[in-house]
Scaffold this active site. Sequence first.
Site, PDB file in Angstrom:
ATOM      1  N   GLN A 101       0.841  -1.201   0.000  1.00  0.00           N
ATOM      2  CA  GLN A 101       0.000   0.000   0.000  1.00  0.00           C
ATOM      3  C   GLN A 101       0.871   1.244   0.000  1.00  0.00           C
ATOM      4  O   GLN A 101       0.372   2.357  -0.092  1.00  0.00           O
ATOM      5  CB  GLN A 101      -0.880   0.024   1.256  1.00  0.00           C
ATOM      6  CG  GLN A 101      -1.828  -1.148   1.354  1.00  0.00           C
ATOM      7  CD  GLN A 101      -2.419  -1.254   2.755  1.00  0.00           C
ATOM      8  OE1 GLN A 101      -3.415  -0.629   3.076  1.00  0.00           O
ATOM      9  NE2 GLN A 101      -1.793  -2.045   3.598  1.00  0.00           N
ATOM     10  N   VAL A 103       3.653   4.081  -1.071  1.00  0.00           N
ATOM     11  CA  VAL A 103       3.941   4.776  -2.325  1.00  0.00           C
ATOM     12  C   VAL A 103       5.404   5.219  -2.364  1.00  0.00           C
ATOM     13  O   VAL A 103       5.819   5.934  -3.265  1.00  0.00           O
ATOM     14  CB  VAL A 103       2.990   5.991  -2.500  1.00  0.00           C
ATOM     15  CG1 VAL A 103       1.548   5.535  -2.619  1.00  0.00           C
ATOM     16  CG2 VAL A 103       3.135   6.996  -1.345  1.00  0.00           C
ATOM     17  N   HIS A 119      -1.429   1.467  -4.291  1.00  0.00           N
ATOM     18  CA  HIS A 119      -1.795   2.881  -4.141  1.00  0.00           C
ATOM     19  C   HIS A 119      -0.901   3.818  -4.944  1.00  0.00           C
ATOM     20  O   HIS A 119      -0.832   5.002  -4.651  1.00  0.00           O
ATOM     21  CB  HIS A 119      -1.771   3.270  -2.653  1.00  0.00           C
ATOM     22  CG  HIS A 119      -2.860   2.607  -1.856  1.00  0.00           C
ATOM     23  ND1 HIS A 119      -2.860   2.560  -0.478  1.00  0.00           N
ATOM     24  CD2 HIS A 119      -3.986   1.972  -2.248  1.00  0.00           C
ATOM     25  CE1 HIS A 119      -3.946   1.905  -0.056  1.00  0.00           C
ATOM     26  NE2 HIS A 119      -4.642   1.536  -1.109  1.00  0.00           N
ATOM     27  N   CYS A 127      -1.386  13.804 -15.014  1.00  0.00           N
ATOM     28  CA  CYS A 127      -2.286  14.928 -15.224  1.00  0.00           C
ATOM     29  C   CYS A 127      -3.541  14.694 -14.386  1.00  0.00           C
ATOM     30  O   CYS A 127      -4.083  13.590 -14.377  1.00  0.00           O
ATOM     31  CB  CYS A 127      -2.631  15.029 -16.704  1.00  0.00           C
ATOM     32  SG  CYS A 127      -3.882  16.293 -17.003  1.00  0.00           S
ATOM     33  N   CYS A 151      -2.227  19.659 -21.635  1.00  0.00           N
ATOM     34  CA  CYS A 151      -3.539  20.311 -21.586  1.00  0.00           C
ATOM     35  C   CYS A 151      -3.572  21.534 -20.663  1.00  0.00           C
ATOM     36  O   CYS A 151      -4.580  22.234 -20.610  1.00  0.00           O
ATOM     37  CB  CYS A 151      -4.613  19.298 -21.164  1.00  0.00           C
ATOM     38  SG  CYS A 151      -4.494  18.827 -19.431  1.00  0.00           S
ATOM     39  N   THR A 189       0.481  -2.984   8.609  1.00  0.00           N
ATOM     40  CA  THR A 189      -0.725  -2.296   8.139  1.00  0.00           C
ATOM     41  C   THR A 189      -1.813  -2.383   9.198  1.00  0.00           C
ATOM     42  O   THR A 189      -1.984  -3.428   9.833  1.00  0.00           O
ATOM     43  CB  THR A 189      -1.230  -2.841   6.786  1.00  0.00           C
ATOM     44  OG1 THR A 189      -2.459  -2.189   6.456  1.00  0.00           O
ATOM     45  CG2 THR A 189      -1.411  -4.356   6.782  1.00  0.00           C
ATOM     46  N   PRO A 215       3.603  -4.305  15.729  1.00  0.00           N
ATOM     47  CA  PRO A 215       3.735  -4.147  17.189  1.00  0.00           C
ATOM     48  C   PRO A 215       2.393  -3.990  17.893  1.00  0.00           C
ATOM     49  O   PRO A 215       2.308  -4.199  19.099  1.00  0.00           O
ATOM     50  CB  PRO A 215       4.564  -2.861  17.348  1.00  0.00           C
ATOM     51  CG  PRO A 215       4.719  -2.265  16.009  1.00  0.00           C
ATOM     52  CD  PRO A 215       4.159  -3.178  14.978  1.00  0.00           C
ATOM     53  N   ALA A 216       1.346  -3.613  17.133  1.00  0.00           N
ATOM     54  CA  ALA A 216       0.033  -3.379  17.755  1.00  0.00           C
ATOM     55  C   ALA A 216      -1.011  -4.301  17.123  1.00  0.00           C
ATOM     56  O   ALA A 216      -0.900  -4.642  15.943  1.00  0.00           O
ATOM     57  CB  ALA A 216      -0.381  -1.921  17.544  1.00  0.00           C
TER      58      ALA A 216
HETATM   59  P1  OAD Z   1      -1.533   2.957   9.046  1.00  0.00           P
HETATM   60  O1  OAD Z   1      -0.848   4.211   9.464  1.00  0.00           O
HETATM   61  O2  OAD Z   1      -3.020   2.901   9.083  1.00  0.00           O
HETATM   62  O3  OAD Z   1      -1.009   1.744   9.946  1.00  0.00           O
HETATM   63  C1  OAD Z   1       0.349   1.551  10.194  1.00  0.00           C
HETATM   64  C2  OAD Z   1       0.496   0.255  10.951  1.00  0.00           C
HETATM   65  O4  OAD Z   1       1.889   0.021  11.128  1.00  0.00           O
HETATM   66  C3  OAD Z   1      -0.148   0.245  12.336  1.00  0.00           C
HETATM   67  O5  OAD Z   1      -0.931  -0.932  12.474  1.00  0.00           O
HETATM   68  C4  OAD Z   1       1.064   0.220  13.281  1.00  0.00           C
HETATM   69  O6  OAD Z   1       0.812  -0.512  14.458  1.00  0.00           O
HETATM   70  C5  OAD Z   1       2.093  -0.487  12.426  1.00  0.00           C
HETATM   71  N1  OAD Z   1       3.489  -0.232  12.786  1.00  0.00           N
HETATM   72  C6  OAD Z   1       4.009   0.851  13.428  1.00  0.00           C
HETATM   73  N2  OAD Z   1       5.326   0.712  13.557  1.00  0.00           N
HETATM   74  C7  OAD Z   1       5.681  -0.474  12.994  1.00  0.00           C
HETATM   75  C8  OAD Z   1       6.890  -1.186  12.810  1.00  0.00           C
HETATM   76  N3  OAD Z   1       8.052  -0.708  13.221  1.00  0.00           N
HETATM   77  N4  OAD Z   1       6.841  -2.392  12.191  1.00  0.00           N
HETATM   78  C9  OAD Z   1       5.666  -2.903  11.759  1.00  0.00           C
HETATM   79  N5  OAD Z   1       4.490  -2.275  11.897  1.00  0.00           N
HETATM   80  C10 OAD Z   1       4.490  -1.085  12.502  1.00  0.00           C
HETATM   81  O7  OAD Z   1      -0.952   2.597   7.606  1.00  0.00           O
HETATM   82  P2  OAD Z   1      -1.554   1.647   6.489  1.00  0.00           P
HETATM   83  O8  OAD Z   1      -2.215   0.452   7.060  1.00  0.00           O
HETATM   84  O9  OAD Z   1      -0.477   1.435   5.500  1.00  0.00           O
HETATM   85  O10 OAD Z   1      -3.979   4.972   1.697  1.00  0.00           O
HETATM   86  O11 OAD Z   1      -2.649   2.591   5.857  1.00  0.00           O
HETATM   87  C11 OAD Z   1      -3.340   2.130   4.766  1.00  0.00           C
HETATM   88  C12 OAD Z   1      -3.656   3.243   3.833  1.00  0.00           C
HETATM   89  O12 OAD Z   1      -4.305   4.302   4.533  1.00  0.00           O
HETATM   90  C13 OAD Z   1      -2.473   3.933   3.206  1.00  0.00           C
HETATM   91  O13 OAD Z   1      -1.939   3.256   2.096  1.00  0.00           O
HETATM   92  C14 OAD Z   1      -3.054   5.210   2.769  1.00  0.00           C
HETATM   93  C15 OAD Z   1      -3.744   5.553   4.058  1.00  0.00           C
HETATM   94  O14 OAD Z   1      -4.704   6.457   3.984  1.00  0.00           O
HETATM   95  C16 OAD Z   1      -4.211   5.899   0.783  1.00  0.00           C
HETATM   96  O15 OAD Z   1      -3.628   6.968   0.783  1.00  0.00           O
HETATM   97  C17 OAD Z   1      -5.251   5.505  -0.213  1.00  0.00           C
END
Ligand code: OAD
Length: 248
Positions: A101, A103, A119, A127, A151, A189, A215-216
Amino acid sequence: MEIPSKLIQALRTARSVAVLTGAGISKESGIPTFREAQTGLWARYEPTELATPEAFNENPELVWQWYTWRRGLIQATEPNPGHYALARLEAQVPQFTLITQNVDGFHKIAGSENILELHGNIFRTKCSVEHTVIKSWDESQGDEPPRCPNCGEYLRPDVVWFCEGLPQDVLAAAIRAAQSAEIFLSIGTSAVVHPAASIPVYALESGAVLIEINPAPTHLTPYATYVLAGPSGEILPALVAAAWPESG
Ligand code: OAD
């Protein structure tokens, strides 16, 4: 941390592995995740409010500047041991797909090859109207955001914002990889943003062993076969070294 020997054995013998990564895997590179309190320059903005088409329509300059800042953050740092461990894992497994997910492009820099970017990528620009990828534009005008050379409309990062659809071919490939995986790893995630958060569910429904590294706890934790609670930059290298001691 003690890694269960059954898990190590399952990984060693797996013919197909799929992985889903989120912002947590880049945390140890110094990149803030989406759902933690932000610090520094952009602390008063919620990332989840800036990464939207509405925010861009209302204030394109602000959103462009936020992405410029984020690109700078990424360029000032590098992949961490978690990213590199996934590249080593890919080299060991016959069929391997890394669904991300993120970028930030760190998986590619770390050497992963079969990557599906759900993503988009923050270093690609498109554009905002025609959606064609644009590689260069006239910087001399000083516009923020810059203008599309074809454009004249604003350019924007080629990333998926809230309320926008994912690239359908990439999503379909991710679902196929999840459905054919013997082992599925969900790493860093929060598993709240769909459709990405549904991908581990496809793996589960097809009988995969689900490993969560975080970790959570998350929504996925109760369904995981194994939960390795801790930072991925420590757990992933330990996991790959335990399964393939010679790979390090
Ligand atoms: P989040 O910020 O929602 O979650 C991050 C996760 O990483 C949490 O569950 C933390 O507990 C965990 N975390 C923190 N430190 C860590 C470490 N050292 N090792 C492993 N895990 C750790 O991020 P995403 O789940 O990636 O989408 O968010 C999903 C999407 O929401 C993103 O791609 C973005 C955002 O809005 C778009 O922009 C469409």
